[in-house]
Design an enzyme around this catalytic site. Structure first.
Site, PDB file in Angstrom:
ATOM      1  N   GLY A  40       0.791  -1.288   0.139  1.00  0.00           N
ATOM      2  CA  GLY A  40       0.147   0.038   0.053  1.00  0.00           C
ATOM      3  C   GLY A  40       0.780   1.160   0.049  1.00  0.00           C
ATOM      4  O   GLY A  40       2.117   1.159   0.340  1.00  0.00           O
ATOM      5  N   THR A  41       0.386   2.433  -0.459  1.00  0.00           N
ATOM      6  CA  THR A  41       1.161   3.479  -0.906  1.00  0.00           C
ATOM      7  C   THR A  41       1.037   4.699   0.024  1.00  0.00           C
ATOM      8  O   THR A  41       1.221   4.506   1.273  1.00  0.00           O
ATOM      9  CB  THR A  41       1.284   3.797  -2.184  1.00  0.00           C
ATOM     10  OG1 THR A  41       0.007   3.672  -2.631  1.00  0.00           O
ATOM     11  CG2 THR A  41       2.211   2.722  -2.863  1.00  0.00           C
ATOM     12  N   THR A  42       0.483   5.715  -0.450  1.00  0.00           N
ATOM     13  CA  THR A  42       0.577   6.993   0.009  1.00  0.00           C
ATOM     14  C   THR A  42      -0.553   7.539   1.047  1.00  0.00           C
ATOM     15  O   THR A  42      -1.720   7.210   0.767  1.00  0.00           O
ATOM     16  CB  THR A  42       0.448   8.137  -0.940  1.00  0.00           C
ATOM     17  OG1 THR A  42       1.596   7.902  -1.727  1.00  0.00           O
ATOM     18  CG2 THR A  42       1.067   9.307  -0.242  1.00  0.00           C
TER      19      THR A  42
END
Lengths: 274, 235
Positions: free
Chosen positions: A48-50
């Site tokens: 998962g990112t930002t």
């Protein structure tokens, strides 16, 4: 779970702790993420990112994009990475998706469990410290490249303000001023927040600023997904105020995303975006 | 070598049961009563912190009479049971029936194997989508379980109060009506007039089926005052 058909086993009647994690450690440690033996070798799991968070007048906004990646592939376009931790706080997660979601479930349960047993809410700092302990418990996983980095924000009922806490993989807990971002696109999101954040913002401005920051992150980081107007997939944006955790509905976000697009269109000299 | 006295199992169990009953009879009663939007719980309890009625899970609540330290220990065990089950499976897989069984086994085991039975009586209640789906289980000190419909009274003068409650209760009452009925029932005395209980002396909570996830809610004394004042206005 083998005992559950009969009488409640001794660990259930152990006294002296209001923590679900302490109970699990006594009853069935294999259910704790940090207590499992680590296999050798590397794992490629969805990432998962930002996540961005910012404080405004009377609370915090937290927002996360909807993309999960596995290497250069998009693993999911619809993953949700911002959750209510309890009524007055939100937690967003970046890093290995499976472990991060497990961490969130356990953290939500830990807070609710405490609330039910004690009959009162933990302080905001107390919640942040619990989360730090949980992150520290997963250090072994982090060293194998399966790190989970949460971002925690909430409304401090005693002080009457929104506060934001960030964490590192060793369980370090840092209170952030005004705004913060974590994850692969965080460098770009932080730059964006620095320029757009103003003291004393109202909720709609804060929501727009959060979306701006995510769009900036998606612009330069391939692992961060921007708003997907074609499929109507918008970031998860939530506000936490004295009224509690509230997710901003998609119809409202669609409007915000249009505004953000239009503003960026003007900046690029393209006139108003379609 | 001296021979131990022989005590027949019947006598042993009877002594234990008498002991437990005496302990339970000393406490104030708890009234559990169904209304149109859920299940209400009421008891006379001047303490704001030491509860006899509590939340176990999303749709499940717990009420108890007897020795505080013993039922508090069971309550915590119930919260752990429910949270662990919900974590291992899913939130919808936590049921009052499962919890009532676990309590029954625990109470029964303590009653037959330990030197002192638990001096407690419990209710485990789960609110369903409609009044027909509500579940109320009453558990005794010896582990026996009864599946109750509509209303139940625990503790001291349970039989007397249950009679009063039976007279006044009918299906589909509103919250204000059942709270007034419950407070009336709690004030009933063996001989003498009904005592009038003030909101500050009461602990009242509901499982409200219209609430989204966690159905349990305590009724603060301000709200209770409103509910009981309407009574005076109508009467």
């Amino acid at each position: 779970m083998t005992h559950l058909h009969g009488a409640l086993p001794p660990a259930f009647r152990m006294t002296g702790t209001s923590s679900f994690l302490d109970f699990l450690a006594a009853h069935d440690p294999s259910l704790l993420p940090g207590a499992r033996p680590l296999p050798a070798g590397e794992v490629t799991a969805p990432h998962g990112t930002t996540i961005v968070a910012l404080a405004f007048d009377g609370g915090v906004v937290m927002a996360g994009d909807r993309r999960a990646t596995a290497g250069s592939m998009i693993a999911s376009r619809t993953i949700e990475k911002v959750f209510p931790a309890d009524e007055y706080s939100a937690v967003g997660i970046a890093g290995t998706a499976g472990l991060a979601l497990e961490l969130v479930r356990l953290f939500q349960l830990e807070l609710e469990h405490y609330e039910k047993i004690e009959g009162s809410l933990l302080s905001l700092e107390g919640k942040a410290n619990r989360l730090a302990t949980m992150v520290r418990g997963s250090l072994g996983l982090a060293m194998q490249g399966l790190a989970v980095v949460p971002l925690f924000g909430g409304y401090d009922l005693d002080a009457g303000v929104g506060r934001i806490f960030s964490f590192d993989v060793t369980g370090g807990r840092y209170e952030e001023r005004d705004h913060h971002a974590v994850g692969s696109g965080s460098v770009f999101a932080r730059g964006s927040l620095k320029k757009l954040w103003r003291p004393g913002m109202a909720v709609p401005d804060a929501v727009r600023t959060a979306v701006h920051a995510l769009v900036d992150a998606a612009d330069d980081d391939s692992a961060t997904g921007g708003p997907d107007t074609l499929r109507r997939i918008y970031p998860v944006v939530a506000t936490v105020t004295a009224a509690g955790y509230l997710r901003v509905p998609d119809e409202q976000l669609a409007e915000v995303c249009r505004e953000v697009d239009a503003a960026r269109g003007r900046a690029e000299g393209a006139g108003d975006a379609p | 070598m001296t021979m131990p006295f022989y005590v027949s199992p019947e006598q042993l169990m009877k002594d234990r049961a008498d002991y437990a009953r005496k302990g339970i009879a000393r406490g104030r009663s708890v009234v559990v009563v169904a209304y149109d939007d859920g299940i209400a719980f009421a008891t006379e309890n001047p303490s704001r912190a030491l509860h006899k009625i509590s939340e176990i899970y999303d749709r499940i609540a717990f009420a108890a009479v007897g020795k505080y330290n013993e039922f508090e220990n069971l309550r915590v065990a119930g919260v752990r049971y429910a949270d662990l089950r919900g974590y291992s499976y899913d939130r919808s897989d936590v049921t009052a029936r499962g919890l009532a069984n676990a309590y029954a086994q625990t109470l029964g085991t303590v009653f037959t194997t330990e030197s002192k039975p638990l001096e407690v009586e419990l209710v485990v209640a789960e609110v369903g989508d409609s009044a027909e789906d509500d579940q109320v289980y009453r558990l005794s000190y010896d582990g026996s379980v009864a599946d109750e419909r509509g209303h139940v009274v625990l503790g001291g003068q349970a039989e007397l109060l249950a009679e009063r409650l039976e007279e006044g209760w009918r299906p589909g009452m509103a919250l204000a009506e059942v709270v007034r009925l419950a407070v009336d029932v709690l004030g009933t005395q063996q001989d003498g007039p009904v005592r009038r209980l003030e909101p500050t002396q009461l602990e009242v909570a509901v499982l409200d089926r219209t609430r989204p996830r966690r159905a349990f809610r305590r009724l603060p004394s301000a709200l209770l005052t409103d509910l009981l004042v309407t009574d005076a206005g109508e009467g």
